[in-house]
Design an enzyme around this catalytic site. Structure first.
Site, PDB file in Angstrom:
ATOM      1  N   ASP A 276      -1.289   5.030  -6.925  1.00  0.00           N
ATOM      2  CA  ASP A 276      -1.859   4.266  -5.821  1.00  0.00           C
ATOM      3  C   ASP A 276      -1.949   2.786  -6.151  1.00  0.00           C
ATOM      4  O   ASP A 276      -2.805   2.362  -6.924  1.00  0.00           O
ATOM      5  CB  ASP A 276      -3.248   4.818  -5.498  1.00  0.00           C
TER       6      ASP A 276
ATOM      7  N   ASP B 218       0.814  -1.205   0.000  1.00  0.00           N
ATOM      8  CA  ASP B 218       0.000   0.000   0.000  1.00  0.00           C
ATOM      9  C   ASP B 218       0.856   1.266   0.000  1.00  0.00           C
ATOM     10  O   ASP B 218       1.388   1.654   1.036  1.00  0.00           O
ATOM     11  CB  ASP B 218      -0.901  -0.031   1.233  1.00  0.00           C
TER      12      ASP B 218
END
Ligand SMILES: *[C@@H]1O[C@H](CO)[C@@H](O)[C@H](O)[C@H]1NC(C)=O
Ligand SMILES: *[C@@H]1O[C@H](CO)[C@@H](O)[C@H](O)[C@H]1NC(C)=O
Ligand SMILES: *[C@@H]1O[C@H](CO)[C@@H](O)[C@H](O)[C@H]1NC(C)=O
Ligand SMILES: *[C@@H]1O[C@H](CO)[C@@H](O)[C@H](O)[C@H]1NC(C)=O
Length: 423
Positions: free
Chosen positions: A305, A98
């Site tokens: 992302d 992440d």
């Protein structure tokens, strides 16, 4: 997966050991003449304006990077899971990669409120290298929502904008990785031992490995041991067999270079731990669409992302792009899905190539990136998003797959190299 105050899920990275070697050999065996000629280029792997050509030649010797720390990554459904061997004796943790958050955490025994997980939980009482972080430590103060246990151990609560929440104790533990030369490399990290974890997790996800830019992230914690704040990954495309793994590389030797590499400036912003780049426009086939018809583009308008699968664009640009894509596909979209563009197709659609024009770097997206097939239907995985949000473009993991992508926080660049990440 966004961390506190983070809006979007972000995620993970994969790099193939094999491609890493190939890149390395290219640089040492064949690529170096070309690269020497272009040694003044900032894209040059060991660019250093103060070095003589002789020094640069030496810099190309594999001795400089005897090995690079690596770990295995696999795609499971919509996320990429990085394997960390943790504790003594070690057990394998598979956490979501992440880039949108910082904390590293995994579910721990005793689990008063954990979600289902198919692999054994990490049990601190069985590891001789585990220790709790005290309430006075500076790491404890880096987190916003902390309290103190009766044993003076730092207790945390860490939430994500999608509502996911982990609560537990902050701890220190040893993790091990294997380097490209086959030796074990180990590292002490601070992580969250989650005793009460809730949210949108599936049973293969044992926690989250935060790779953002701030102090508690894996990237910040590994930098001094592995030789620099940089990493690279190669995500396999959606639908890849989860048994197929690739490698994520950390620190020295993780740089992405060689034939076909393009690089763009990495932009960081003060108040968020995220990685941004700048988009000028997108071409559909030969048709160029400027990102902002009414003015200039702002620097750092794209958030990279890894934890968000699709791409998000501001409404206006999204609508212009969808209209052009629709026009260039000689098939009827499935009417029930409109205005989403979906087509019946067993494999990936024979759709147009999109060229993403980042600042100084054109990246070509094939239908496997833009129309991943799910159960015989391929939909355009680009969605509109409120353009008032800073960095309102989200460049998600579908578009990142099948590229070796390098993040280099020393040179402040992001590099893309088209690569078959399943090999
Ligand atoms: C676990 O966390 C949830 C959400 O904060 C809370 O409602 C629940 O009471 C907690 N469970 C335990 C056993 O502490
Ligand atoms: C990383 O590589 C550079 C040369 O590229 C070298 O100067 C430095 O010492 C290396 N750092 C580590 C920790 O290996
Ligand atoms: C992955 O490997 C496991 C164990 O080797 C096997 O049981 C499973 O069927 C494999 N999955 C796929 C999708 O091939
Ligand atoms: C487009 O440019 C105008 C004028 O420079 C600016 O006000 C606007 O915010 C820009 N829009 C986007 C999405 O960048």
């Amino acid at each position: 997966m966004g961390g506190n105050h983070v809006t979007f899920p972000s995620q993970l990275v994969i790099v193939s050991i094999l491609s890493n070697y190939l890149i390395w050999f290219l640089a040492t065996a064949s690529g170096f003449t070309v690269e020497l000629i272009r040694r003044d280029s900032p894209k040059y792997p060991f660019y250093n304006a103060n070095q003589t050509p002789k020094e640069q030649l030496n810099a190309l010797s594999p001795k400089v990077h005897p090995s690079t720390a690596q770990s295995e990554v696999r795609r499971y459904e919509y996320q990429h899971l990085l394997k960390l061997s943790m504790g003594s004796p070690s057990i394998d943790i598979y956490g979501i990669v992440d880039t949108g958050s910082d904390l590293i955490w995994t579910q721990c025994v005793p689990c008063v409120g954990c979600y289902e997980q198919i692999y054994p939980l990490f049990d601190p009482s069985k590891s001789s290298t585990y220790s709790g972080i005290s309430c006075e430590s500076k790491q404890c103060h880096l987190l916003k929502r902390v309290t103190c246990s009766s044993e003076n151990i730092c207790k945390y609560a860490y939430g994500y904008v999608d509502g996911s929440l982990t609560q537990g104790v902050l701890a220190k533990e040893t993790i091990a990785m294997t380097s490209t030369s086959g030796e074990k490399v180990s590292l002490d990290i601070v992580f969250g031992c989650g005793h009460n974890d809730t949210g949108t997790f599936n049973d293969h996800e044992m926690g989250i490995i935060g790779l953002g830019g701030w102090t508690l992230s894996f990237i910040s914690q590994m930098a001094s041991t592995f030789g620099g704040k940089k990493f690279s990954h190669c995500f396999s495309p959606f639908g890849t067999d989860p048994n197929i793994t690739s490698k994520m590389s950390f620190g020295n030797g993780s740089e992405v270079f060689g034939d076909g590499v393009v690089s763009t400036p990495l932009i960081s912003k003060n108040n968020v731990p995220w990685y941004f780049v700048t988009l000028r426009g997108i071409s559909v086939g030969d048709k160029y669409l400027h990102y902002n018809l009414s003015g200039t583009v702002s620097v750092g308008n794209v958030l990279l992302d890894s934890g968000t699968p699709p791409m998000y664009l501001p409404q206006d640009f999204h609508d212009r792009l969808v209209a052009e894509v629709k026009q260039q596909i000689p098939l009827e979209p499935i009417s029930e899905y409109l205005p989403r563009l979906c087509y019946i197709s067993e494999n990936n659609l024979d759709g147009p190539i999109l060229t993403v024009h980042f600042e100084g770097a054109d990246v070509l997206l094939m239908p496997i990136h833009t129309f991943p097939a799910k159960n015989g239907i391929s939909c355009f995985e680009v969605y509109p998003r409120d353009s008032s949000v800073d960095g309102s473009i989200i460049y998600g993991n579908y578009a990142q797959s099948n590229f070796l992508i390098g993040y280099d926080m020393e040179k402040m660049t992001i590099s893309f190299k088209p690569t078959d990440c399943t090999k």
